[in-house]
Write an enzyme that holds these catalytic residues in place. Structure first.
Site, PDB file in Angstrom:
ATOM      1  N   HIS A 151      -3.170   7.036   3.229  1.00 56.44           N
ATOM      2  CA  HIS A 151      -3.658   5.756   2.740  1.00 56.44           C
ATOM      3  C   HIS A 151      -5.124   5.286   3.517  1.00 56.44           C
ATOM      4  CE1 HIS A 151      -3.761   1.806   1.224  1.00 56.44           C
ATOM      5  NE2 HIS A 151      -3.707   0.915   2.392  1.00 56.44           N
TER       6      HIS A 151
ATOM      7  N   ASN B  13     -10.373  -0.014   0.416  1.00 61.12           N
ATOM      8  CA  ASN B  13      -8.717  -0.186   0.220  1.00 61.12           C
ATOM      9  C   ASN B  13      -8.260  -0.348  -0.995  1.00 61.12           C
ATOM     10  OD1 ASN B  13      -6.099  -0.371   0.838  1.00 61.12           O
ATOM     11  ND2 ASN B  13      -6.288  -1.467   2.467  1.00 61.12           N
TER      12      ASN B  13
ATOM     13  N   CYS C  96       0.636  -1.430   0.038  1.00 61.80           N
ATOM     14  CA  CYS C  96       0.038  -0.033  -0.035  1.00 61.80           C
ATOM     15  C   CYS C  96       0.769   1.245  -0.049  1.00 61.80           C
ATOM     16  CB  CYS C  96      -1.072   0.170   1.350  1.00 61.80           C
ATOM     17  SG  CYS C  96      -2.167  -1.363   1.277  1.00 61.80           S
TER      18      CYS C  96
HETATM   19  N1  ACO Z   1     -18.625  -9.108   9.139  1.00 57.42           N
HETATM   20  C1  ACO Z   1     -19.200  -9.600  10.408  1.00 57.42           C
HETATM   21  N2  ACO Z   1     -18.212  -9.850  11.142  1.00 57.42           N
HETATM   22  C2  ACO Z   1     -16.924  -9.786  10.988  1.00 57.42           C
HETATM   23  C3  ACO Z   1     -16.475  -9.550   9.550  1.00 57.42           C
HETATM   24  C4  ACO Z   1     -17.251  -9.080   8.794  1.00 57.42           C
HETATM   25  N3  ACO Z   1     -17.069  -8.505   7.486  1.00 57.42           N
HETATM   26  N4  ACO Z   1     -15.015  -9.663   9.764  1.00 57.42           N
HETATM   27  C5  ACO Z   1     -14.692 -10.232  10.846  1.00 57.42           C
HETATM   28  N5  ACO Z   1     -15.889 -10.402  11.728  1.00 57.42           N
HETATM   29  C6  ACO Z   1     -15.944 -10.581  13.044  1.00 57.42           C
HETATM   30  C7  ACO Z   1     -14.602 -11.582  13.417  1.00 57.42           C
HETATM   31  O1  ACO Z   1     -15.040 -12.864  13.045  1.00 57.42           O
HETATM   32  C8  ACO Z   1     -14.906 -11.439  15.147  1.00 57.42           C
HETATM   33  O2  ACO Z   1     -15.637 -12.076  15.427  1.00 57.42           O
HETATM   34  P1  ACO Z   1     -15.610 -12.891  16.975  1.00 57.42           P
HETATM   35  O3  ACO Z   1     -15.437 -11.724  17.818  1.00 57.42           O
HETATM   36  O4  ACO Z   1     -16.718 -13.873  17.175  1.00 57.42           O
HETATM   37  O5  ACO Z   1     -14.245 -13.828  16.630  1.00 57.42           O
HETATM   38  C9  ACO Z   1     -15.117  -9.908  15.055  1.00 57.42           C
HETATM   39  O6  ACO Z   1     -15.874  -9.525  13.871  1.00 57.42           O
HETATM   40  C10 ACO Z   1     -14.205  -9.023  15.129  1.00 57.42           C
HETATM   41  O7  ACO Z   1     -13.178  -9.074  14.519  1.00 57.42           O
HETATM   42  P2  ACO Z   1     -11.939  -8.189  14.662  1.00 57.42           P
HETATM   43  O8  ACO Z   1     -11.015  -8.670  13.342  1.00 57.42           O
HETATM   44  O9  ACO Z   1     -11.373  -8.095  15.903  1.00 57.42           O
HETATM   45  O10 ACO Z   1     -12.501  -6.871  14.068  1.00 57.42           O
HETATM   46  P3  ACO Z   1     -11.862  -5.422  13.859  1.00 57.42           P
HETATM   47  O11 ACO Z   1     -12.616  -4.348  14.958  1.00 57.42           O
HETATM   48  O12 ACO Z   1     -10.196  -5.399  14.278  1.00 57.42           O
HETATM   49  O13 ACO Z   1     -12.097  -4.866  12.609  1.00 57.42           O
HETATM   50  C11 ACO Z   1     -10.752  -4.879  10.494  1.00 57.42           C
HETATM   51  C12 ACO Z   1     -11.316  -5.681  11.498  1.00 57.42           C
HETATM   52  C13 ACO Z   1     -11.661  -3.937   9.648  1.00 57.42           C
HETATM   53  C14 ACO Z   1     -10.042  -5.825   9.346  1.00 57.42           C
HETATM   54  C15 ACO Z   1      -9.722  -3.925  11.178  1.00 57.42           C
HETATM   55  O14 ACO Z   1      -8.867  -4.730  11.896  1.00 57.42           O
HETATM   56  C16 ACO Z   1      -8.700  -3.236  10.115  1.00 57.42           C
HETATM   57  O15 ACO Z   1      -9.163  -2.340   9.440  1.00 57.42           O
HETATM   58  N6  ACO Z   1      -7.165  -3.431  10.299  1.00 57.42           N
HETATM   59  C17 ACO Z   1      -6.468  -2.808   9.313  1.00 57.42           C
HETATM   60  C18 ACO Z   1      -6.607  -3.108   7.940  1.00 57.42           C
HETATM   61  C19 ACO Z   1      -5.380  -2.317   7.482  1.00 57.42           C
HETATM   62  O16 ACO Z   1      -4.875  -1.282   7.897  1.00 57.42           O
HETATM   63  N7  ACO Z   1      -4.740  -2.570   6.363  1.00 57.42           N
HETATM   64  C20 ACO Z   1      -3.791  -1.837   5.812  1.00 57.42           C
HETATM   65  C21 ACO Z   1      -2.935  -2.257   4.858  1.00 57.42           C
HETATM   66  S1  ACO Z   1      -3.940  -3.163   3.774  1.00 57.42           S
HETATM   67  C22 ACO Z   1      -2.587  -3.552   2.547  1.00 57.42           C
HETATM   68  O17 ACO Z   1      -1.421  -3.421   2.794  1.00 57.42           O
HETATM   69  C23 ACO Z   1      -3.053  -4.540   1.466  1.00 57.42           C
END
Ligand code: ACO
Length: 328
Positions: free
Chosen positions: A255, A285, A115
């Site tokens: 980003h 993204n 990214c």
């Molecule tokens: N719909 C419903 N529930 C979901 C989904 C979904 N799409 N995805 C995950 N969940 C659930 C999980 O299974 C979990 O359930 P559990 O508690 O029963 O285990 C719960 O939601 C919480 O999941 P988390 O992963 O803890 O959710 P979080 O609040 O961290 O959000 C996210 C996830 C959006 C991916 C976030 O962590 C994020 O944005 N991370 C950073 C991504 C990023 O910055 N990428 C940058 C670089 S990308 C690149 O370089 C290509």
């Protein structure tokens, strides 16, 4: 070596026609519009057609950037494509794009910093044009992430989209110029965000396909924390390098991974959220394409005007990060 001001003289972007909504995703995996909006800020994303490889997206963005500057492709001297979703392992997508554009006088290469790739490309191109090695450069960030997204994995498939952005760099006399830039990386974090299959480590085979190794894997929570820290750190470092204060920045183009990351970075830098440009809501993204697409939107929407200082800040797989201050 000559040291003349080098700036952005043309910018363009392209998003594919097809829009994938959260409601569409509700029909594909166990998710909800409410979860996606609350956790990511994403409502829709654009998805390229089957017969549109990443070079086709890059071509549209490049033509738009060159068109804005009324610049002939044949005058182009350097062409860099930042991508993790190139048309194929080789030849480079930059070479494929060169043929499509008719930019046969340009040196061409791809750059992979995930990214952060476009900021890495901008930094490299800036130095090469500044020192006189080339008179101009086109830096393209282009991704077809839908091609490496696991559409059965709700953790990742709601996050990404397809698109491309391009900037033409050259010597400027209008006052616009790149002021400062800094890059960083830490390979110890590579295990948190990757695609394992298809390289020399795990060449494509029936097994790698069965094991779903040709898709993005991410430890979202940890990536989130590191993204906020690294982006805020890079922004502070580039401000210091430029001898500027955050108040002098008119607009920040971060980003676009997650709305909560953008808000957290603004808070850490004590920059009002209104100064943060946001496209993640309608693009998702776009990896290396996210910053040039957002910058082009900001220019077209009148959010960035001539003379403004804009701070660009990236974070991505590797981990990699980078920031740049540009006077437009
Ligand atoms: N719909 C419903 N529930 C979901 C989904 C979904 N799409 N995805 C995950 N969940 C659930 C999980 O299974 C979990 O359930 P559990 O508690 O029963 O285990 C719960 O939601 C919480 O999941 P988390 O992963 O803890 O959710 P979080 O609040 O961290 O959000 C996210 C996830 C959006 C991916 C976030 O962590 C994020 O944005 N991370 C950073 C991504 C990023 O910055 N990428 C940058 C670089 S990308 C690149 O370089 C290509």
């Amino acid at each position: 070596m000559s040291e003349k001001a080098v700036g952005i003289i043309g910018i363009g972007s392209y998003l594919p026609e097809r829009v994938l909504t959260n409601a569409d995703l509700e029909r594909m995996v166990d998710t909800s519009d409410e979860w996606i909006v609350e956790r990511t800020g994403i409502n829709t994303r654009h998805i390229a057609a089957k017969d549109q490889p990443v070079s086709a997206l890059a071509l549209e963005a490049s033509r738009a950037a060159l068109g804005k500057a009324s610049f002939s492709p044949s005058a182009l001297e350097l062409l860099i494509v930042a991508t993790v979703t190139g048309d194929m392992p080789f030849p480079s997508t930059a070479c494929v794009l060169q043929e499509k554009l008719g930019a046969f006088n340009a040196a061409c290469f791809d750059l992979n910093a995930a990214c952060s790739g476009w900021i890495y490309g901008m930094d490299v191109a800036w130095q090469l044009v500044r020192c006189g090695r080339y008179r101009n450069a086109l830096v393209v960030g282009a991704e077809k992430l839908s091609a490496i997204t696991d559409w059965q994995d709700r953790n990742t498939c709601v996050l990404f989209g397809d698109g491309a952005g391009a900037a033409l760099l050259g010597h400027t006399s209008s006052g616009g110029e790149i002021i400062a830039s800094c890059l960083g990386a830490d390979g110890r974090w590579g295990k948190l965000l990757y695609m394992r299959g298809g390289g020399s480590l795990c060449p494509a085979s029936h097994e790698t396909v069965d094991q779903r190794l040709h898709y993005i894997k991410m430890e979202g929570k940890e990536v989130f924390k590191q993204a906020v820290t690294a982006m805020a750190g890079a922004a502070e470092a580039v401000l210091e390098k430029a001898g500027m204060r955050a108040e002098q920045i008119s607009c920040v183009i971060p980003h676009q991974a997650n709305m909560r990351i953008i808000k957290a970075v603004a808070r850490k830098l004590a920059i009002p959220f209104e100064k943060m440009c946001v496209t993640v809501d309608h693009c998702g993204n776009l990896s290396a394409a996210s910053i040039p697409v957002a910058l082009d939107e900001a220019m077209r929407g009148g959010r960035v005007r001539a003379g403004d200082y804009v701070l660009l800040v990236a974070f991505g797989g590797g981990f990699t990060w980078g920031a740049m201050i540009v006077k437009m």
